[in-house]
Design an enzyme around this catalytic site. Structure first.
Site, PDB file in Angstrom:
ATOM      1  N   MET A  93     -50.158  20.220  99.193  1.00  0.00           N
ATOM      2  CA  MET A  93     -50.354  20.106 100.634  1.00  0.00           C
ATOM      3  C   MET A  93     -51.827  20.175 101.059  1.00  0.00           C
ATOM      4  O   MET A  93     -52.134  20.632 102.148  1.00  0.00           O
ATOM      5  CB  MET A  93     -49.512  21.171 101.363  1.00  0.00           C
ATOM      6  CG  MET A  93     -48.023  21.093 101.065  1.00  0.00           C
ATOM      7  SD  MET A  93     -47.285  19.448 101.264  1.00  0.00           S
ATOM      8  CE  MET A  93     -46.860  19.481 102.991  1.00  0.00           C
ATOM      9  N   HIS A 112     -43.558  11.503  99.085  1.00  0.00           N
ATOM     10  CA  HIS A 112     -43.621  11.827 100.514  1.00  0.00           C
ATOM     11  C   HIS A 112     -42.211  11.708 101.097  1.00  0.00           C
ATOM     12  O   HIS A 112     -41.519  10.721 100.840  1.00  0.00           O
ATOM     13  CB  HIS A 112     -44.581  10.850 101.208  1.00  0.00           C
ATOM     14  CG  HIS A 112     -44.747  11.149 102.662  1.00  0.00           C
ATOM     15  ND1 HIS A 112     -45.481  12.231 103.114  1.00  0.00           N
ATOM     16  CD2 HIS A 112     -44.260  10.536 103.771  1.00  0.00           C
ATOM     17  CE1 HIS A 112     -45.443  12.261 104.433  1.00  0.00           C
ATOM     18  NE2 HIS A 112     -44.706  11.242 104.852  1.00  0.00           N
TER      19      HIS A 112
HETATM   20  C1  GAR Z   1     -41.021  17.745  99.094  1.00  0.00           C
HETATM   21  O1  GAR Z   1     -40.035  17.459 100.032  1.00  0.00           O
HETATM   22  C2  GAR Z   1     -42.095  16.670  99.114  1.00  0.00           C
HETATM   23  O2  GAR Z   1     -41.590  15.390  99.356  1.00  0.00           O
HETATM   24  C3  GAR Z   1     -42.956  17.139 100.253  1.00  0.00           C
HETATM   25  O3  GAR Z   1     -43.008  18.531 100.126  1.00  0.00           O
HETATM   26  C4  GAR Z   1     -41.798  18.998  99.511  1.00  0.00           C
HETATM   27  C5  GAR Z   1     -42.190  19.836  98.323  1.00  0.00           C
HETATM   28  O4  GAR Z   1     -41.077  20.483  97.784  1.00  0.00           O
HETATM   29  N1  GAR Z   1     -44.253  16.549 100.203  1.00  0.00           N
HETATM   30  C6  GAR Z   1     -45.002  16.300 101.279  1.00  0.00           C
HETATM   31  O5  GAR Z   1     -44.640  16.549 102.414  1.00  0.00           O
HETATM   32  C7  GAR Z   1     -46.345  15.665 100.986  1.00  0.00           C
HETATM   33  N2  GAR Z   1     -46.905  15.081 102.147  1.00  0.00           N
HETATM   34  P1  GAR Z   1     -41.110  21.017  96.284  1.00  0.00           P
HETATM   35  O6  GAR Z   1     -42.336  21.932  96.177  1.00  0.00           O
HETATM   36  O7  GAR Z   1     -39.851  21.778  96.119  1.00  0.00           O
HETATM   37  O8  GAR Z   1     -41.226  19.830  95.360  1.00  0.00           O
END
Ligand code: GAR
EC number: 2.1.2.2
Length: 196
Positions: A93, A112
């Protein structure tokens, strides 16, 4: 078959990272995890990675203050030392500077939680609901200097149901992401290997 050395960058839970590690446990998967890197020392995914026997490292972005590039130089050093050939951002992030993106361009992908080009940035699930969309989804794309802007590798979608909230939609989308990301990473690896 060439297996590219894979580094996964995370900021928190790391469930997409875990899906990639599971896929890469197969000897015929085209990526081999060499490093999991988090920008937060408390990222839960670090424990998961260590449990799976993958080198895991936190480089806290906070001591670097506003100097994003200094933070990225520290990451770049760790990535290079690990022999990284391809990077998968998995819930990472931090916005990356053009310096880092250009250094790894064509070798760095991101997942994403929207059907890009819709809903770049944050709050993707709520924005899909507010727009009255009938479907939502996730996108894996090459990372380019613009945020959530690079060429699309693969997408997966699911219907939005009556009564869905941002939380219920995110929860139903997550397993879709877990299926999508390993498939898209395999595609990206094939493209990188064909180039070299
Ligand atoms: C996921 O939903 C991913 O797509 C999103 O954060 C989450 C992470 O979950 N990514 C973004 O929003 C990037 N812009 P995780 O740590 O359990 O994989």
């Amino acid at each position: 078959m060439t297996r590219l050395n894979l580094a996964i960058l995370i900021s928190g839970r790391g469930s997409n990272m875990e899906a990639l590690l599971k896929a890469a446990a197969a000897a015929d998967y085209p990526a081999k995890p060499v490093l999991v890197l988090a920008n937060r020392p408390d990222a839960k995914g670090l424990e998961t990675a260590m449990g799976a026997g993958i080198p895991a490292l936190a480089i806290d972005h906070k001591p670097f203050g506003k100097d994003r590039e200094a933070f990225e130089r520290a990451m770049d050093e760790a990535l290079t030392e690990a022999g990284t050939e391809i990077i998968a951002l998995a819930g990472f992030m931090r916005v990356l500077t053009p310096w880092f993106v250009e250094k790894w361009q064509g070798r760095m992908i991101n997942i994403h939680p929207s059907l890009l080009p819709k809903y770049k940035g944050l709050d993707t699930h709520q924005r899909a609901l507010d727009a009255g969309d009938v479907e939502a989804g996730a996108t894996v794309h090459w990372v380019s200097p613009g945020v959530d802007d690079g060429e699309i590798i693969q997408q997966a979608s699911l219907p939005i149901l009556p009564g869905d909230t941002a939380d219920s939609l995110a929860a139903r989308l997550l397993p879709v992401e877990h299926q999508l990301y390993p498939e898209a990473l395999a595609k990206a690896c094939a493209l990188v290997s064909a180039r070299t």
